[in-house]
Structures are given as structure tokens and as C-alpha cells.
Scaffold this motif. Structure first.
Motif, PDB file in Angstrom:
ATOM      1  N   MET A 421       0.709  -0.924   0.339  1.00 40.37           N
ATOM      2  CA  MET A 421      -0.144  -0.070   0.111  1.00 40.37           C
ATOM      3  C   MET A 421       1.230   1.384   0.155  1.00 40.37           C
ATOM      4  O   MET A 421       1.019   2.518  -0.603  1.00 40.37           O
ATOM      5  CB  MET A 421      -0.962   0.018   0.819  1.00 40.37           C
ATOM      6  N   TYR A 425       1.646   4.498  -3.027  1.00 39.24           N
ATOM      7  CA  TYR A 425       1.586   5.585  -3.037  1.00 39.24           C
ATOM      8  C   TYR A 425       2.695   7.007  -2.637  1.00 39.24           C
ATOM      9  O   TYR A 425       2.082   7.415  -3.687  1.00 39.24           O
ATOM     10  CB  TYR A 425       0.944   5.641  -0.877  1.00 39.24           C
ATOM     11  N   TRP A 471      -0.933   2.012  11.281  1.00 41.37           N
ATOM     12  CA  TRP A 471      -1.257   0.665  10.406  1.00 41.37           C
ATOM     13  C   TRP A 471      -0.415  -0.104  11.397  1.00 41.37           C
ATOM     14  O   TRP A 471      -0.469  -1.608  11.534  1.00 41.37           O
ATOM     15  CB  TRP A 471      -0.830   0.859   9.347  1.00 41.37           C
ATOM     16  N   ILE A 513      -5.708   6.211   4.638  1.00 42.10           N
ATOM     17  CA  ILE A 513      -6.131   5.429   3.432  1.00 42.10           C
ATOM     18  C   ILE A 513      -5.801   5.864   2.324  1.00 42.10           C
ATOM     19  O   ILE A 513      -6.034   7.426   2.159  1.00 42.10           O
ATOM     20  CB  ILE A 513      -7.430   5.551   3.840  1.00 42.10           C
ATOM     21  N   PRO A 514      -5.048   5.496   0.984  1.00 40.22           N
ATOM     22  CA  PRO A 514      -5.299   6.459   0.353  1.00 40.22           C
ATOM     23  C   PRO A 514      -5.890   6.036  -0.236  1.00 40.22           C
ATOM     24  O   PRO A 514      -6.250   4.711  -0.433  1.00 40.22           O
ATOM     25  CB  PRO A 514      -3.491   5.644   0.184  1.00 40.22           C
ATOM     26  N   ALA A 530      -6.086  10.537  -0.455  1.00 39.89           N
ATOM     27  CA  ALA A 530      -5.795   9.868   0.937  1.00 39.89           C
ATOM     28  C   ALA A 530      -6.865  10.663   1.795  1.00 39.89           C
ATOM     29  O   ALA A 530      -7.252  12.394   2.113  1.00 39.89           O
ATOM     30  CB  ALA A 530      -3.994   9.636   1.314  1.00 39.89           C
ATOM     31  N   ASN A 549      -9.924   2.498  -4.291  1.00 41.08           N
ATOM     32  CA  ASN A 549      -9.105   0.806  -3.859  1.00 41.08           C
ATOM     33  C   ASN A 549      -8.254   0.456  -4.967  1.00 41.08           C
ATOM     34  O   ASN A 549      -9.127  -0.787  -5.439  1.00 41.08           O
ATOM     35  CB  ASN A 549      -9.106  -0.125  -2.820  1.00 41.08           C
ATOM     36  N   THR A 553      -4.921  -2.076  -3.818  1.00 41.80           N
ATOM     37  CA  THR A 553      -3.723  -1.488  -2.954  1.00 41.80           C
ATOM     38  C   THR A 553      -3.676  -1.559  -2.263  1.00 41.80           C
ATOM     39  O   THR A 553      -2.831  -1.430  -0.957  1.00 41.80           O
ATOM     40  CB  THR A 553      -2.952  -1.302  -3.909  1.00 41.80           C
ATOM     41  N   GLY A 554      -4.900  -0.795  -1.101  1.00 42.93           N
ATOM     42  CA  GLY A 554      -4.589  -0.017   0.044  1.00 42.93           C
ATOM     43  C   GLY A 554      -5.592  -1.385   0.630  1.00 42.93           C
ATOM     44  O   GLY A 554      -6.398  -2.586   0.819  1.00 42.93           O
TER      45      GLY A 554
END
Length: 883
Positions: A421, A425, A471, A513-514, A530, A549, A553-554
Motif C-alpha cells: 500500500m 502510494y 497501521w 487511507i490512500p 488519501a 482502492n 493496493t489499499g
């Protein structure tokens, strides 16, 4: 000495260098050995005792040599005492040891080459070729000897300071039969004839500074295949070898072909040359893990490094390539720079997982490995992390007994998912530059998660620590719920639990969160977006098509309004394989949690009848298998779901047919195997008849080509599922006589498809007999656990036979952890969940207590889901003509 969050050795004495000699090896009977370890130490504080790690060793004597005014003094330990619980030994001295930068601790000890797949151990195997005279053997098997020290089992082989940040250099020598081959981390230094008949002493070059868990040695009746790196290192092309026991070396060629290319690839992307003078890969016949990254001598389970082009299932080619890449990544990330303590294990494993797949994508772009990553790694990580019994990526680890339980889907798969993730980004190139700087700054030392984020922040000019803190430090992950209004959407993040009952106190984390917003005008997604708030509104949105998403990838699930999910289902041509996999996975998980419905999931996947992509089909079939498992006790629902599955997959199964064509691509072959296996399990009569016909030709010896290697699991499973005792026994016979490297694993998985108590108990008795290696017990548990007709018999067997099977399972904590988790997590009954909890209550569950919590949470979530959706599912199936 107890730190705030860890129980570590006293800091009075620090190791600098070890010289280890092993001799008088008893290669049969007791399998005992003797050893001497000389440890160069710095005595940093005056002390009358030295405490170090030791487990299942006998220390005969200990002496410290110090220099004082140029005179060497020897002080012998007056008392040696063991603490088995903490796995330590205390050496007490009659007088205080003075501080010294050059003190040598000499210990004579003895140990056992055990059969626990931990420490210095022995592996049984049936020889595949003529052997040398002195190979150790019993009536049926030969033995090879190797080590497995991660996480805390170097202490089983020799007394040592067995903590990752107590790095040292190592000299090693071993006395073995003259016709055997010895290996260690470094190249051989010299071999001399022993004073004992037909023995030799092999010594090795000194290692770099490294942690005890990375030391390794092995000996046996070995042979090898060899190639060289294309890049030069210190002016030479490095030798890369795959070692096997005699007769198997040709099956090491595929791993070899990958290994030398991957060494060069990582040397380039990390900007640091591979640090050792050789790369050895060794196939070990009994192995608790998949592989182990010992520096310069990487050890592997045979199915993770050997591949037979004529006999192996092609899916093992994928496994071999990836596991080779993962372990080679560790040569930098983990070995050159090591986590400071086991709480940061994810630094080793999460990164090696992500960059291992990066290397395979580089070598095999046609394999679409990132879609595979989403369907396997991301979904597995979601599954564990959606439970209350999950843990943060960076988890407090107090002592050795807790460590093995964090070698799980969080450390490996969530860890790698959040790295994917972040790298998506920032850009992979920018991220890897930060990694390179981190490795250069901390080479031959230890580092923390914050050290990595600091390096990546400096390269990217972004606040990576701020992005990643929650995270890494917080439990769980978010679901992003979408509400639509004309021209805009509002998105809200909240913690996702599969039990669907998040308390307010459990929903206090706000993640960065992207968004990865994909629209008709931005089909590759917006890299910039994000959000780090609980709620946000996105305005001026093109409503004709959007998806959050992009390429999954997120690390978050997305809950769309039902009508939007339907629109996405109708716009599949705009979706990548990763997007489709993510949508299916989200719909299935939201149904379990009660944020969606099984009816919604079934309606969505119904549209995938014409799908061509293997990895998308794998996600569809996985989601349906779980739904069928949950509702298996209701006969009406069960039959309806079986019929639904059959109607969904029949067109694709019939289109792909049974025959493999020359030069067919890897993914098409895997799709054929998946569809035939699933169709057989769903009652497709022509598939079942054809499987029986082919198995008869194959098992009778009339036509070995009747069952293609890629279809053995599909055919074996189908005939056991649809047959009885005769078919089960026929597959057991295949297990007993197979010479294929993957043959036993495949037969075991198929045999677990039995449907009666009698056959399930027969299978379990066989599983715990001497015919099945302890390393494979979890395969049997997984197969029975996934079998709705047999899992209750597995549980009854565990309860009634616990005293008999527990010693075999508990000899290695990895084995018992996997066996219980894979065997007991599929139940969907509060009653069974309570029975499991009651059975283990009051027992010594150290080493798998966390796993019992995961099982409890999973069973409760399944049971809640079943109670909530059972009636609705039946109504939908009846309304749509499936029931």
C-alpha cells in the motif's frame, strides 16, 4: 533482566565471537554429540555469574579466561544451574569476574540431534539413489542432519546468548564420516583427517557479524547443481548451489535458475552487493516451516525448493520461485540488518514477502503475481485481522515461548500488504531508494520500524511515520462505507470485525487511507488522494463509473451501496483482476459481518460465469466454498448452494476440457485444475465419471499419462469425495508408493475428503502413524477441517486421543499451532465453539494460546453469520430456482 516489554538476558556480559566445535557424534541409537564453545566476550560489569541460553543441553564445565596485567587468569565455574522455564543456564563463579574487553568463556557440553525439527536435528528419508557407505540409517530410512534456529533454538544446539541484537561472528567445525558432506554459512576453510578412524574434521571460514538464529550447519549424503551470478562481486561471479540428498539434484534446477537471477536483482534494487562469498540452498526432508533464511545456507522443505518437470504439479513451480525469492530477500532484510527484538518480526517477514513477490513479478510478468497476492495474501491477512483475537503488526513479545505465535498472517501478510500500500502510494522506486538507505545506514546491526520509516520519509519527503503509525501499532483495519448523493459521495471509515459487533471503544483508530479512486476519466486511479479522518465527502464525481482502492493496493474493505455493487458487476471490462478479486472478497466478508448479505454476494458472483481469469475464479470459488461450509448443516441450503456452484462453473469447466496443450501458459493450466476440482466437488457427473476412468488407468499402471501431474489433486479429491472405502484406500496406496516430491502432500490433501466417521478415524490414525512426517500433519488437519462431513470427527478424535497425539504435535510449536488453527476454524456452531474452549480450559496452552483465541473468534463469527443469514439464503436460492 526484565525490560518493560521483554524478558532478556542480563547485560553484564556481551558476546563478540563464537568458536564452536562438535565431535563424537553418535549417528544412531542416542544420536548424541559433544561440543566445545569458546565465546569471546566483553565483561561490561563486575559479576560473579554469567547467564546465557541453553535448552536440552548438558553443560559439563565452564571456565572464563581473562587477562590482567598481561597475565591470563582462569576461573572455573563452581556451580551450573538450569532454569528450564526460561531456557537459561546460570554459571556461578567462586570470585567476581573483573570487567574486561577480552574475556573468553569456554564451555564443554553435550546434546542430542533430536527429531523435533528444531535446534540441531535429524531428518528421515528414503534414498532416491545409491548412497555412500557411512550414511546413517535404520531398516527403512536414511538420515540427514541440519539446523533450524529461528526463532530461539540455537540454544538447543550450543549454549549461547540467543537474542537477535546480541550479534557476533562465528567459527564452526564439525567431525563427521569421511564420505559425508558438511555445509555451513560460509565456504569450507579446510578439512583434516580426524584421529578417529574414517572420520574428518571440516572447518568453515568466519561469518560476518550476525544473530545466533542465522547460524546454520548441515551434513549428509549430499550432491548439488551449480550456476553462477551474472554480476561480479569483488571481481568474481558468485557460486549458487542447490544441495539435495543423492538422487534429487536434478529437481533443484528450477530453484537454481531463479536463485542466481534473484541475487543479482536484489543486489541492484537494494544498491548493496550480496554480502557473502557463496549462496547455498539445501533441501531438508523434515522441516517445520517452508524455509529458513540462514545467511549463505538457506534451508527448505523439499516441496518449496525441488521441482520435477515431468512429475510435479505446476503450482509448485510458483511456490518454489516465490519461496526462493522470499528467503534471498532476507539475506539483506533480516540478515544484514536485523530487527532489534522479536516484537518487530514483521520488519523481516512483511518486507521479504512483498519484495519476494516483486522479484517474481520481475522474472515472470505473465504470472500476474499481484492478483495472486490479492487473492491469497491480502484476503488471508484480512481474515485474521478481522478478529478480536488478532494483534498489531508490531506486537509486544515478552519471551521465547511467545515468539512462534507471531509468525502468522499478520507479520507476513498484513505486513507485506501495508508495505505494498505504502509503496504504491509513494512509488515503488522511491520506496526502494528509502529501503536502500536504511540498509546502508544499519548494515551488520539492528534496527527498528521507526528507523525504516525515517529513511523512507527522507527519500519521499513525506511523513511516512505519520502515515504508518496506526497501521503498525494498532490492531485491525478499516471498512470504508460509501454513501451516494448526486455528484458526490461521502466515505466513512470504521473498524471492521467479522463478528459485526464493533464496540465504540474498539473503533477509536483513524487510519491513513490512500483512496486509489478510479473513474471513467482516470482509469488507472488517482495517486494523490488519501484521507485520515473518520468521514470525508468527495465532490464533483463522475457517477457513471467509479471504484475505490484501484488494484486493491489499499489494506481496507469497501462497502458500496447495493446498486453501485451491481453497476460494478456490470462494468467488469473496466476492472483489473485485482479489482474483481477485491470486490468479491469484500462482498463475502461484509456478508459474514452482517454489513452485506449472502444474497447480495451470490447475485454478484453469478455474473462471473464467463470469467476467463484463473485468479478471479480462485476468489469466486474460495468465497463460495466458505459459504457452502457455513451452511452445510442445513440440507436444503447445502443442496441449493451446491446446485448454484455447479451451474456457475459448468460452462467454464466444459469449455476448458481435460487436455493440456503444448506451450500452454501457466495460468490456463492452473484454471483447468481449479475448475475440474470444483466441478467434481459440486457433483458434475461427467467430470466425476472422467475422473474415475482416468484414475483407474493411472492407479492400475496401465496409463500413467491418464492423470496429468497438474490434475492429480483434482482427480484424487473427486474420487474420494464421490467414492467410499475402496477409493480412499486407492489414494492412500498412491501416498505410500509415490516418488513425486509433491506426491505425499497431494495424496494427504485428497484423503481428507472422506465422509464417514470410520474413514475419518482411519485417516487420522494413519496421519499420526510413522508413515506420515510430523511436518505434514497440518495438511491432514486442513483437509478434514475444510470438509463439512468430516470436521466433527476430527474434533472428536482430538478430544479422545489428545493424550496420545499431544506429544507428537507439541514437540514443535509451529506444528501444533498450524494443526489446531487449520483443523478447527471452519466450524459454524456456538455449541462446538464452547466445547473447544471448555476442552482446552485449564490445560497448559503455552505456545498456542493465541491460536485458541483466533479459533474461538472465527467459530463465533461463522455461527453468528449462519444464524443471521440461513433463512435469507434459502429464500434467495428458491426464488432463483437453485433450491
Amino acid at each position: 533482566m526484565a525490560g518493560k516489554d521483554r524478558d532478556v538476558l542480563p547485560d553484564a556480559v556481551k558476546p563478540i565471537h563464537y568458536a564452536i566445535s562438535l565431535y563424537d557424534l553418535e549417528l544412531g541409537g542416542s544420536f548424541s554429540y559433544k561440543g566445545t564453545v569458546k565465546i569471546d566476550t566483553a565483561i561490561q560489569k563486575k559479576t560473579a555469574e554469567i547467564v546465557l541460553n541453553s535448552l536440552e543441553l548438558k553443560l559439563h564445565d565452564a571456565e572464563v579466561f581473562t587477562e590482567h596485567t598481561k597475565t591470563q587468569h582462569a576461573i572455573r565455574a563452581s556451580n551450573i544451574s538450569y532454569d528450564e522455564t526460561s531456557q537459561r543456564v546460570r554459571l556461578e563463579f567462586p570470585t567476581e569476574l573483573p570487567t574486561s574487553s577480552k574475556a573468553i568463556l569456554v564451555i564443554n557440553f553435550s546434546g542430542t540431534m533430536n527429531n523435533k525439527m528444531a535446534g540441531f536435528y535429524r531428518s528421515k528419508y528414503k534414498p532416491a539413489a545409491p548412497h555412500v557407505a557411512s550414511v546413517p540409517r535404520d531398516a527403512e530410512h536414511h538420515y540427514m542432519f541440519s539446523t533450524q534456529f529461528e526463532s530461539c533454538d540455537a540454544r538447543r544446539a550450543f549454549p549461547c546468548f540467543d537474542e537477535p541484537n546480541l550479534k557476533a561472528t562465528f567459527d564452526f567445525d564439525i567431525e563427521i564420516p569421511a564420505d559425508q558432506t558438511a555445509l555451513s554459512n560460509m565456504p569450507e576453510k579446510e578439512t583434516v583427517k580426524s584421529s578417529k578412524d574414517s572420520l574428518k574434521i571440516v572447518s568453515f571460514e568466519r561469518t560476518p557479524v550476525m544473530s545466533t538464529y542465522l547460524l546454520a550447519w548441515a551434513f549428509g549424503d549430499f550432491e548439488y547443481v551449480e550456476d553462477f551470478t551474472k554480476r561480479k562481486y569483488n571481481g568474481v561471479n558468485l557460486p549458487v548451489r542447490v544441495y539435495t540428498t543423492k538422487g534429487l539434484k536434478e529437481q533443484g534446477k528450477f530453484a537454481l535458475q531463479n536463485a542466481h537471477q534473484i541475487v543479482d536483482y536484489f543486489s541492484d534494487v537494494f544498491g548493496i552487493d550480496y554480502p557473502l562469498p557463496k549462496v547455498d540452498l539445501l533441501a531438508v526432508h523434515e522441516f517445520s516451516h517452508g524455509a529458513m533464511e540462514n545467511w549463505g545456507l538457506i534451508t527448505y522443505r523439499t516441496t518449496a525448493v525441488l521441482f520435477d518437470e515431468a512429475k510435479s504439479d505446476a503450482k509448485y513451480k510458483n511456490r518454489v520461485a516465490y519461496v526462493v525469492a522470499h528467503e534471498l530477500a532476507h539475506q539483506w532484510f533480516g540478515n544484514l540488518v536485523t530487527m532489534d527484538w522479536w516484537s518487530e518480526l514483521w520488519l523481516n517477514e512483511g518486507f521479504a514477502t512483498w519484495v519476494g513477490w516483486l522479484a517474481i513479478d520481475h522474472l515472470y510478468p505473465e504470472w500476474n503475481v499481484w492478483a495472486q497476492f490479492v487473492t491469497e495474501s491480502v484476503q488471508s491477512a484480512f481474515q485474521l485481522d478481522s478478529l478480536r483475537g488478532s494483534h498489531p503488526i508490531e506486537v509486544p513479545v515478552k519471551d521465547a515461548l511467545e515468539i512462534d505465535q507471531v509468525f502468522d498472517a499478520i507479520s507476513y501478510l498484513k505486513g507485506s500488504s501495508v508495505i505494498r500500500m505504502l509503496s504504491a502510494y509513494l512509488g515503488v522506486k522511491t520506496f526502494l531508494q528509502g529501503v536502500s538507505n536504511y540498509l546502508k545506514s544499519h548494515a551488520y546491526g539492528n534496527a527498528t520500524t521507526d528507523d525504516l520509516w525515517t529513511a523512507v520519509s527522507q527519500t519521499s519527503k513525506q511523513d511516512v511515520n505519520g502515515f504508518m503509525h496506526n497501521w503498525i501499532k494498532k490492531i485491525g483495519f478499516p471498512v470504508v462505507t460509501v454513501a451516494e448523493e448526486p455528484g458526490q459521495i461521502t466515505i466513512r471509515q470504521s473498524r471492521f470485525l467479522s463478528t459485526g459487533d464493533v464496540k465504540e471503544t474498539e473503533d477509536e483508530t483513524t487510519w491513513w487511507i490512500p483512496l486509489g479512486l478510479k473513474t471513467a476519466s482516470k482509469p488507472t486511479g488517482s495517486a494523490a488522494g488519501a484521507f485520515s479522518s473518520k468521514e470525508e465527502t468527495l465532490r464533483d464525481l463522475d457517477e457513471s463509473f467509479y471504484k475505490l482502492n484501484v488494484n486493491q493496493t489499499g489494506f481496507f474493505r469497501t462497502n458500496y451501496p447495493p446498486q453501485r455493487l451491481a453497476k460494478l458487476g456490470n462494468a467488469r471490462e473496466n476492472l483489473s483482476a485485482e479489482d474483481k478479486i477485491g470486490l468479491i472478497g469484500d462482498a463475502a466478508a461484509l456478508a459474514i459481518a452482517g454489513d452485506g448479505t449472502t444474497a447480495g454476494l451470490l447475485a454478484f458472483v453469478e455474473g462471473f460465469k464467463g470469467e476467463k481469469n484463473y485468479l478471479v475464479w480462485a476468489q469466486v470459488i474460495s468465497a463460495l466454498a466458505n459459504v457452502r461450509s457455513i451452511f452445510s448443516d442445513n440440507e436444503q441450503v447445502s443442496k441449493g448452494l451446491k446446485n448454484f456452484t455447479l451451474q456457475l462453473i459448468s460452462p467454464a469447466t466444459e469449455a476448458i476440457c481435460w487436455e493440456f496443450t503444448p506451450n500452454e501458459d501457466f495460468l490456463t493450466g492452473q484454471l483447468r485444475a481449479l475448475l475440474i476440482s470444483s466441478a467434481g466437488g459440486a457433483g458434475h457427473q461427467s467430470v466425476i465419471s472422467e475422473a474415475r476412468r482416468r484414475f483407474q488407468l493411472y492407479s492400475s499402471g496401465k496409463d500413467q499419462a491418464a492423470v496429468h501431474p497438474n490434475l492429480r489433486l483434482a482427480v484424487f479429491r473427486t474420487i474420494v469425495t464421490e467414492g467410499g472405502a475402496a477409493e480412499y484406500e486407492a489414494v492412500k496406496e498412491q501416498y505410500l508408493k509415490t516418488t513425486a516430491i509433491d506426491g505425499k502432500e497431494i495424496a494427504l490433501q485428497a484423503m481428507g475428503r472422506v465422509d464417514t466417521a470410520e474413514l475419518a478415524n482411519n485417516y487420522l490414525d494413519f496421519l499420526f502413524s510413522d508413515k506420515v512426517a510430523v511436518q505434514d500433519l497440518h495438511s491432514g488437519a486442513a483437509s478434514l477441517g475444510a470438509n463439512s462431513k468430516a470436521r466433527i470427527h476430527l474434533w472428536q478424535y482430538i478430544k479422545t486421543q489428545w493424550d496420545a497425539i499431544h506429544p507428537k504435535l507439541a514437540a514443535n510449536s509451529v506444528v501444533i499451532d498450524r494443526f489446531l488453527k487449520m483443523g478447527l476454524s471452519k466450524f459454524a456452531s456456538h455449541e462446538v465453539g464452547q466445547d473447544i474452549a471448555k476442552f482446552f480450559e485449564g490445560k497448559d496452552n503455552r505456545g498456542y494460546d493465541r491460536t485458541l483465541g483466533v479459533i474461538s473468534d472465527t467459530v463465533r463469527a461463522n455461527a453468528n453469520y449462519k444464524e443471521r443469514d440461513e433463512k435469507l439464503v434459502l429464500e434467495w436460492l428458491q426464488a432463483h430456482g437453485y433450491a
